[in-house]
Scaffold this motif. Sequence first.
Motif, PDB file in Angstrom:
ATOM      1  N   SER A 170       2.076   9.260   4.378  1.00 14.90           N
ATOM      2  CA  SER A 170       0.749   8.838   5.008  1.00 14.90           C
ATOM      3  C   SER A 170       1.407   8.049   6.321  1.00 14.90           C
ATOM      4  O   SER A 170       0.812   7.850   7.457  1.00 14.90           O
ATOM      5  N   ASP A 180      11.235   7.797   0.105  1.00 19.24           N
ATOM      6  CA  ASP A 180      10.379   6.568   0.066  1.00 19.24           C
ATOM      7  C   ASP A 180      10.037   6.454  -1.322  1.00 19.24           C
ATOM      8  O   ASP A 180      10.280   7.431  -2.275  1.00 19.24           O
ATOM      9  N   PHE A 181       9.638   5.513  -1.583  1.00 19.22           N
ATOM     10  CA  PHE A 181       9.078   5.518  -3.195  1.00 19.22           C
ATOM     11  C   PHE A 181       8.088   4.141  -3.265  1.00 19.22           C
ATOM     12  O   PHE A 181       7.868   3.431  -2.345  1.00 19.22           O
ATOM     13  N   LYS A 182       7.391   4.229  -4.515  1.00 18.42           N
ATOM     14  CA  LYS A 182       6.258   3.169  -4.816  1.00 18.42           C
ATOM     15  C   LYS A 182       6.771   2.427  -6.074  1.00 18.42           C
ATOM     16  O   LYS A 182       7.122   2.893  -6.971  1.00 18.42           O
TER      17      LYS A 182
HETATM   18  P1  5GP Z   1       2.463   7.688   1.009  1.00 16.73           P
HETATM   19  O1  5GP Z   1       1.950   6.430   1.321  1.00 16.73           O
HETATM   20  O2  5GP Z   1       3.235   8.520   2.222  1.00 16.73           O
HETATM   21  O3  5GP Z   1       1.536   8.662   0.572  1.00 16.73           O
HETATM   22  O4  5GP Z   1       3.369   7.339  -0.186  1.00 16.73           O
HETATM   23  C1  5GP Z   1       4.592   6.573   0.029  1.00 16.73           C
HETATM   24  C2  5GP Z   1       5.427   6.629  -1.280  1.00 16.73           C
HETATM   25  O5  5GP Z   1       4.795   5.888  -2.461  1.00 16.73           O
HETATM   26  C3  5GP Z   1       5.535   8.290  -2.020  1.00 16.73           C
HETATM   27  O6  5GP Z   1       6.924   8.023  -2.561  1.00 16.73           O
HETATM   28  C4  5GP Z   1       4.672   8.414  -2.926  1.00 16.73           C
HETATM   29  O7  5GP Z   1       5.024   9.177  -3.978  1.00 16.73           O
HETATM   30  C5  5GP Z   1       4.349   6.834  -3.384  1.00 16.73           C
HETATM   31  N1  5GP Z   1       2.997   6.599  -3.854  1.00 16.73           N
HETATM   32  C6  5GP Z   1       1.799   5.997  -3.097  1.00 16.73           C
HETATM   33  N2  5GP Z   1       0.986   5.727  -3.590  1.00 16.73           N
HETATM   34  C7  5GP Z   1       1.156   6.161  -5.003  1.00 16.73           C
HETATM   35  C8  5GP Z   1       0.452   6.214  -6.013  1.00 16.73           C
HETATM   36  O8  5GP Z   1      -0.943   5.924  -6.037  1.00 16.73           O
HETATM   37  N3  5GP Z   1       0.962   6.919  -7.153  1.00 16.73           N
HETATM   38  C9  5GP Z   1       2.132   7.190  -7.341  1.00 16.73           C
HETATM   39  N4  5GP Z   1       2.662   7.738  -8.420  1.00 16.73           N
HETATM   40  N5  5GP Z   1       3.058   7.060  -6.081  1.00 16.73           N
HETATM   41  C10 5GP Z   1       2.605   6.537  -5.139  1.00 16.73           C
END
Ligand code: 5GP
Length: 253
Positions: free
Chosen positions: A100, A175-177
């Motif tokens: 994102s 990255d990670f959450k």
């Molecule tokens: P992005 O914001 O790019 O979609 O996610 C950033 C990171 O956070 C990624 O590694 C993604 O897997 C993790 N992440 C973001 N939101 C969630 C969520 O609601 N559930 C899980 N399992 N991971 C998330």
Amino acid sequence: MARRRMIYEGKAKILYEGPEPDTLIQYFKDDATAFNAEKHAVIEGKGVLNNRMSEFFMTGLSQIGVPNHFIRRLNMREQLVRMVEIIPLEVVVRNVAAGSMAKRLGMNEGTELPRPIIEFYLKDDALGDPMVTEEHIIAFNWASQQDIDDMIALALRVNDYMSGLMYGVGIKLVDFKIEVGRVFEGDFQRLIVADEISPDSCRLWDIQSGRKLDKDVFRHELGDLSEAYTEVARRLGVLPRNGATTKGPKLVQ
Ligand code: 5GP
């Protein structure tokens, strides 16, 4: 046998009442969801792999002094965890532009970031987990300034630990959450890492080939998710390199 009490069912996990006070049983389902549950599938064995990998990461974090909710694994799909008061925020750490953030800022996926970037998202499925700033967090009482400082410190320690661990097995932690919970100990309270750490909540790229070994495989239909997670688990030594898979028992000769 008494039926145990379900506390909460999420997209990939179920929480049951634990056997001891202030504990919960965290059950890992095989369900995979993406794009706020618009996409859904059942991936056989995913829950087993994530249970083992989350155990592995949380145990390692405990050993280096990063507090977290993990107590012990109970069986293939369940682990005993500390009950926490969950902070309603997702804490994301990014080392490389992807997902994102790359989209929002028009960056090429794969661009190395000059320093780890931390973002907060409000845990609210109905709103699609919107990104929020520290101003929002404090103004709307989701957490205090001290909590924010503690969440950032925890997230950076998890990042250092996970980045090093992954680098050692040829994987880039993109990255990670994480999720963070509050525990009360006598007159004190503190924040600890909760939920899970697994390829469901990280972006993991093979350093040599760039191959994706995380939930993006499912999000963007890049291949077999269970194979990708098994590869991560094997490299980390969480599964034996040869032989046993999660698909069933293997004949011992
Ligand atoms: P992005 O914001 O790019 O979609 O996610 C950033 C990171 O956070 C990624 O590694 C993604 O897997 C993790 N992440 C973001 N939101 C969630 C969520 O609601 N559930 C899980 N399992 N991971 C998330």
